[in-house]
Scaffold this motif. Structure first.
Motif, mmCIF file in Angstrom:
data_model
loop_
_atom_site.group_PDB
_atom_site.id
_atom_site.type_symbol
_atom_site.label_atom_id
_atom_site.label_comp_id
_atom_site.label_asym_id
_atom_site.label_seq_id
_atom_site.Cartn_x
_atom_site.Cartn_y
_atom_site.Cartn_z
ATOM 1 N N PRO A 33 42.288 75.889 76.256
ATOM 2 C CA PRO A 33 43.638 75.847 76.557
ATOM 3 C C PRO A 33 44.118 77.048 77.751
ATOM 4 O O PRO A 33 43.379 78.017 77.835
ATOM 5 C CB PRO A 33 44.428 76.205 75.123
ATOM 6 C CG PRO A 33 43.403 76.989 74.530
ATOM 7 C CD PRO A 33 42.164 76.545 75.114
ATOM 8 N N ASN A 51 44.655 68.705 74.968
ATOM 9 C CA ASN A 51 45.575 68.091 75.767
ATOM 10 C C ASN A 51 46.720 67.201 75.180
ATOM 11 O O ASN A 51 47.676 66.967 75.950
ATOM 12 C CB ASN A 51 45.022 67.284 77.068
ATOM 13 C CG ASN A 51 44.633 65.717 76.708
ATOM 14 O OD1 ASN A 51 44.875 65.573 75.476
ATOM 15 N ND2 ASN A 51 44.552 65.071 77.946
ATOM 16 N N GLN A 52 46.614 67.194 73.915
ATOM 17 C CA GLN A 52 47.561 66.695 73.283
ATOM 18 C C GLN A 52 48.266 65.091 73.788
ATOM 19 O O GLN A 52 49.422 65.152 74.157
ATOM 20 C CB GLN A 52 49.001 67.653 72.950
ATOM 21 C CG GLN A 52 48.617 68.906 72.138
ATOM 22 C CD GLN A 52 49.453 69.880 71.873
ATOM 23 O OE1 GLN A 52 50.769 69.465 71.617
ATOM 24 N NE2 GLN A 52 49.270 71.268 72.245
ATOM 25 N N ARG A 73 45.318 67.480 83.093
ATOM 26 C CA ARG A 73 45.923 66.788 81.851
ATOM 27 C C ARG A 73 45.188 65.533 81.522
ATOM 28 O O ARG A 73 45.165 64.826 80.362
ATOM 29 C CB ARG A 73 47.288 66.311 81.747
ATOM 30 C CG ARG A 73 48.353 67.472 81.931
ATOM 31 C CD ARG A 73 49.829 67.014 81.883
ATOM 32 N NE ARG A 73 50.922 67.997 82.170
ATOM 33 C CZ ARG A 73 51.914 67.666 82.110
ATOM 34 N NH1 ARG A 73 52.471 66.544 81.521
ATOM 35 N NH2 ARG A 73 52.921 68.704 82.469
ATOM 36 N N ASP A 129 53.769 83.631 76.261
ATOM 37 C CA ASP A 129 54.441 82.521 75.893
ATOM 38 C C ASP A 129 56.029 82.597 76.397
ATOM 39 O O ASP A 129 56.229 83.599 77.263
ATOM 40 C CB ASP A 129 54.710 82.544 74.376
ATOM 41 C CG ASP A 129 55.086 83.884 73.732
ATOM 42 O OD1 ASP A 129 55.768 84.894 74.582
ATOM 43 O OD2 ASP A 129 55.091 84.134 72.372
ATOM 44 N N THR A 167 49.701 65.729 77.408
ATOM 45 C CA THR A 167 50.951 66.489 77.709
ATOM 46 C C THR A 167 50.836 67.906 77.840
ATOM 47 O O THR A 167 51.780 68.755 78.457
ATOM 48 C CB THR A 167 52.096 66.331 76.298
ATOM 49 O OG1 THR A 167 51.243 66.957 75.236
ATOM 50 C CG2 THR A 167 52.328 64.832 75.939
ATOM 51 N N THR A 168 49.542 68.146 78.028
ATOM 52 C CA THR A 168 49.342 69.684 77.878
ATOM 53 C C THR A 168 48.032 69.877 78.913
ATOM 54 O O THR A 168 47.005 69.043 78.849
ATOM 55 C CB THR A 168 48.824 70.478 76.813
ATOM 56 O OG1 THR A 168 50.038 70.282 75.681
ATOM 57 C CG2 THR A 168 48.483 71.524 76.803
ATOM 58 N N THR A 169 48.106 70.732 79.736
ATOM 59 C CA THR A 169 47.274 70.828 80.830
ATOM 60 C C THR A 169 45.955 71.967 80.244
ATOM 61 O O THR A 169 46.382 72.794 79.518
ATOM 62 C CB THR A 169 47.663 71.507 82.215
ATOM 63 O OG1 THR A 169 48.951 70.866 82.490
ATOM 64 C CG2 THR A 169 46.649 71.895 83.303
ATOM 65 N N ASP A 177 46.687 78.818 77.584
ATOM 66 C CA ASP A 177 47.406 79.777 76.954
ATOM 67 C C ASP A 177 46.757 80.596 75.915
ATOM 68 O O ASP A 177 47.313 81.345 75.003
ATOM 69 C CB ASP A 177 48.797 79.298 76.324
ATOM 70 C CG ASP A 177 48.636 78.257 75.290
ATOM 71 O OD1 ASP A 177 47.700 77.809 75.137
ATOM 72 O OD2 ASP A 177 49.803 77.846 74.703
#
Length: 315
Positions: A161, A188-189, A142, A92, A192-194, A163
């Motif tokens: 994800p 992927n929200q 994304r 993070d 917005t998230t890869t 992360d």
């Protein structure tokens, strides 16, 4: 030699399986001095050096009170012969900032393993992109439409994800595509998230193999983390069963090709994740499984690691 381990709090170590603990134990057995701090203990001030509130420790050999502190206080990282970065994921923002502090310590003369810049340059999910000859069909995107097209092509897929750790946030979608849209939205929200999508590998039933590479050379045994019950994840943190086994010819091919490349970039310890014949992840932050392989196969992984560390410092 005095070795500083930058790690999670010592009080939360599960010493019966903790890889950092096994490194410390082997270092102390050889007569090296062992110290520890957490990333949050590091600091830097203009005109000064990167320091940390450090505990010099001695391992007691006991199961519970496994260490005692002989001295505690601020120390410059450059004072140590080696600094071992062993903070567990996730990678993070705070982990990222810690690598920059460690890199400043390098500029001041510290010897840091794994090299901080290499930790940043090899995100554990995405590092496989450099080695497509060893990876199964994989998509990083994304875009929901990309994922749906990939599913239509491969029928059974895994979504995860970038992360995540310990199997967290991993989904399997079958040929019927049940809940695919909802899973994409979750991961992927809304674009917005890869995320990463991979073809499902049925060989997971025989285990997600952790192949350790130390100083560019493979440990001759892997730990196959085998899913239990209805679970699809082999991760030990997700309840998988760890079984040590000799490396296959394909495991060796992958490790011998990738290991020297990564070692040349300052990655002393790497954990390759292999399902069947395919590389799925490259772990560089805090690879584990030392004790499980040692206990089951009899191969002394901590000794191989300290040998490599001593050789790196001598070179």
């Amino acid at each position: 030699m005095n070795i500083l381990f930058v790690a999670d709090p010592l009080e939360v170590f599960k010493t019966y399986k903790d890889t950092t603990f096994s490194m410390m134990r082997e270092a102390q057995r050889r007569g090296h001095r062992v110290s520890a701090c957490e990333p949050r203990h590091m600091a830097w001030r203009t005109g000064g050096q990167v320091t940390a509130m450090v505990r010099d420790i001695e391992l007691t050999g006991a199961l519970d009170d496994w260490f005692r502190v002989s001295k505690e206080g601020p120390r410059a990282l450059r004072e140590f012969d080696a600094v071992i970065m062993r903070k567990d994921p996730p990678f993070d923002s705070e982990y990222f900032y810690a690598t920059h502090l460690l890199e400043q310590a390098e500029r001041e003369g510290a010897k840091v393993f794994n090299k901080p810049a290499a930790l940043r340059d090899h995100p554990e999910k995405l590092a496989i992109m450099e080695f497509p000859q060893f990876t199964g069909p994989t998509l990083v995107t994304r875009r929901a439409d990309d994922v749906k097209q990939f599913h239509a092509e491969h029928q059974e897929i895994i979504l995860k994800p970038l992360d995540g750790m310990g199997g967290m946030g991993i989904f399997r979608v079958g040929a019927d595509g049940l809940n695919l849209g909802s899973i994409i939205e979750t991961l992927n929200q809304e674009g917005t998230t890869t995320i990463m999508v991979q073809r499902f590998l049925p060989e997971i039933a025989k285990g997600d193999k952790r192949v350790l590479v130390i100083g560019g050379k493979p440990v001759p045994f892997s730990l196959a983390r085998i899913p239990q019950g209805s679970e699809i994840r082999g991760n030990l943190a997700a309840g998988g069963k760890g079984v040590a086994q000799p490396l296959s010819a394909r495991d060796l091919e992958i490790a011998n090709a990738i290991g020297p490349v990564l070692a040349s970039r300052g990655l002393l310890l790497v954990g390759l994740d292999v399902i069947g014949d395919w590389l799925t992840e490259i772990n560089v932050t805090s690879p584990t499984c030392f004790q499980e392989i040692h206990d089951q196969a009899g191969f002394d992984v901590p000794a191989m690691f300290i040998d490599a560390l001593e050789a790196a410092l001598a070179g």
